[in-house]
Scaffold this motif. Structure first.
Motif, PDB file in Angstrom:
ATOM      1  N   VAL A  84      42.967  40.598  39.984  1.00 52.56           N
ATOM      2  CA  VAL A  84      43.255  40.353  38.575  1.00 52.56           C
ATOM      3  C   VAL A  84      44.737  40.500  38.283  1.00 52.56           C
ATOM      4  O   VAL A  84      45.458  41.261  38.950  1.00 52.56           O
ATOM      5  N   PHE A  86      47.345  41.566  35.186  1.00 54.96           N
ATOM      6  CA  PHE A  86      47.287  42.335  33.938  1.00 54.96           C
ATOM      7  C   PHE A  86      48.693  42.735  33.501  1.00 54.96           C
ATOM      8  O   PHE A  86      49.620  42.812  34.312  1.00 54.96           O
ATOM      9  N   HIS A 125      54.047  41.558  34.618  1.00 54.15           N
ATOM     10  CA  HIS A 125      52.632  41.665  34.934  1.00 54.15           C
ATOM     11  C   HIS A 125      52.463  42.172  36.363  1.00 54.15           C
ATOM     12  O   HIS A 125      53.392  42.125  37.169  1.00 54.15           O
ATOM     13  N   ILE A 130      40.391  44.897  41.976  1.00 51.08           N
ATOM     14  CA  ILE A 130      39.532  45.871  41.306  1.00 51.08           C
ATOM     15  C   ILE A 130      38.735  46.655  42.350  1.00 51.08           C
ATOM     16  O   ILE A 130      38.041  46.076  43.183  1.00 51.08           O
ATOM     17  N   LEU A 209      40.953  47.119  29.908  1.00 54.22           N
ATOM     18  CA  LEU A 209      40.426  45.766  30.077  1.00 54.22           C
ATOM     19  C   LEU A 209      41.156  44.764  29.199  1.00 54.22           C
ATOM     20  O   LEU A 209      41.313  43.600  29.584  1.00 54.22           O
ATOM     21  N   HIS A 211      44.161  44.562  28.704  1.00 57.49           N
ATOM     22  CA  HIS A 211      45.441  44.199  29.308  1.00 57.49           C
ATOM     23  C   HIS A 211      45.280  43.128  30.391  1.00 57.49           C
ATOM     24  O   HIS A 211      46.278  42.602  30.886  1.00 57.49           O
ATOM     25  N   VAL A 212      44.039  42.845  30.764  1.00 51.61           N
ATOM     26  CA  VAL A 212      43.792  41.898  31.848  1.00 51.61           C
ATOM     27  C   VAL A 212      43.954  40.471  31.333  1.00 51.61           C
ATOM     28  O   VAL A 212      43.279  40.055  30.387  1.00 51.61           O
ATOM     29  N   ARG A 215      41.317  36.603  36.051  1.00 50.11           N
ATOM     30  CA  ARG A 215      41.065  36.745  37.484  1.00 50.11           C
ATOM     31  C   ARG A 215      41.826  35.671  38.252  1.00 50.11           C
ATOM     32  O   ARG A 215      41.751  34.487  37.925  1.00 50.11           O
TER      33      ARG A 215
END
Length: 244
Positions: A84, A86, A125, A130, A209, A211-212, A215
């Protein structure tokens, strides 16, 4: 030449000019629509990012470009093993030095960023994998140097650790991932500013989450490295659920 031919030629030139103007108008409309569609896709569906560091080697190399599916997690959920992108949760990254570009290069980059073909904010970023979802109990390490998730040791074929090292992280941890948070780690475990390295910060290494961005699904550049990014479900297959 008679006087009657003059109005005829004038009318022909007027029609020709009108045709050119209509053509230019149609081209402009097509370009505006294409830019709008590209902007909407970039905003809501997919974005491009480049990789500025080696923290995800060997999965991702410095200067690789990746495409990120922004429908995850906004529409579809995330899974352990997903890579991911973020926003920095706070002080994970050092301040970015100012980049000096000539006006033409800056304008070009701004335009490409607008339609999602460039990523001028990549330095703000991070990209990680995960390891723990909300509610997961994540520990490093067992006697074999493996991370455990909800008591189950995971075998991670994607990680890179230096010769002579066995632990799958540089620092020990024993955490339960709070609701709305993630525990993430780089594949290059001994060279990654990830959750394990940021436990002392106010966020305790967890990534919100919200901030994500999405994918990462494919390496899009260079062409020779084009490939889908694997989430290695087999590494987490035996992990029991302990969700919040």
């Amino acid at each position: 030449m008679t006087d009657e031919t003059l109005p005829s030629r004038s009318a022909g030139r007027a029609r020709s000019r009108r045709g050119v103007l209509l053509f230019l108008r149609d081209v402009l409309v097509v370009v505006v629509i294409a830019l709008l569609v590209a902007f909407l896709i970039k905003t809501f569906v997919v974005r491009s990012f480049y990789i500025p560091s080696g923290s995800m080697e060997n999965t991702l190399q410095i200067n690789d470009k990746i495409l990120v599916n922004e429908l995850q997690p906004s529409v579809f959920g995330l899974s352990r093993g997903d890579v991911v992108v973020f926003r920095d949760p706070g002080s994970w990254l050092p301040p970015s030095p100012p980049v000096v570009r000539n006006p033409l290069a800056q304008a070009t980059d701004t335009a490409l960023t607008f339609v999602g073909l460039s990523a001028s904010d990549s330095d703000d970023h991070l990209v990680k994998r995960i390891i723990g979802l909300p509610g997961d109990h994540v520990v490093c390490c067992d006697t074999a140097g493996r991370i455990t998730v909800n008591g189950t040791p995971i075998v991670e074929p994607y990680i890179q650790i230096p010769p002579g090292q066995k632990d799958a992280a540089t620092l020990t941890f024993d955490v339960t991932v709070p609701s709305g948070r993630l525990w993430v780690m780089g594949d290059n475990r001994y060279n990654s500013q990830d959750s394990s390295r940021n436990q002392a910060l106010p966020g305790h290494g967890f990534v919100p989450l919200d901030h994500v961005v999405g994918r990462a699904v494919v390496i899009s550049w260079p062409v020779g490295r084009w490939s889908w990014l694997d989430d290695y479900p087999e590494a987490f297959r035996d992990v029991k659920e302990n969700r919040q």
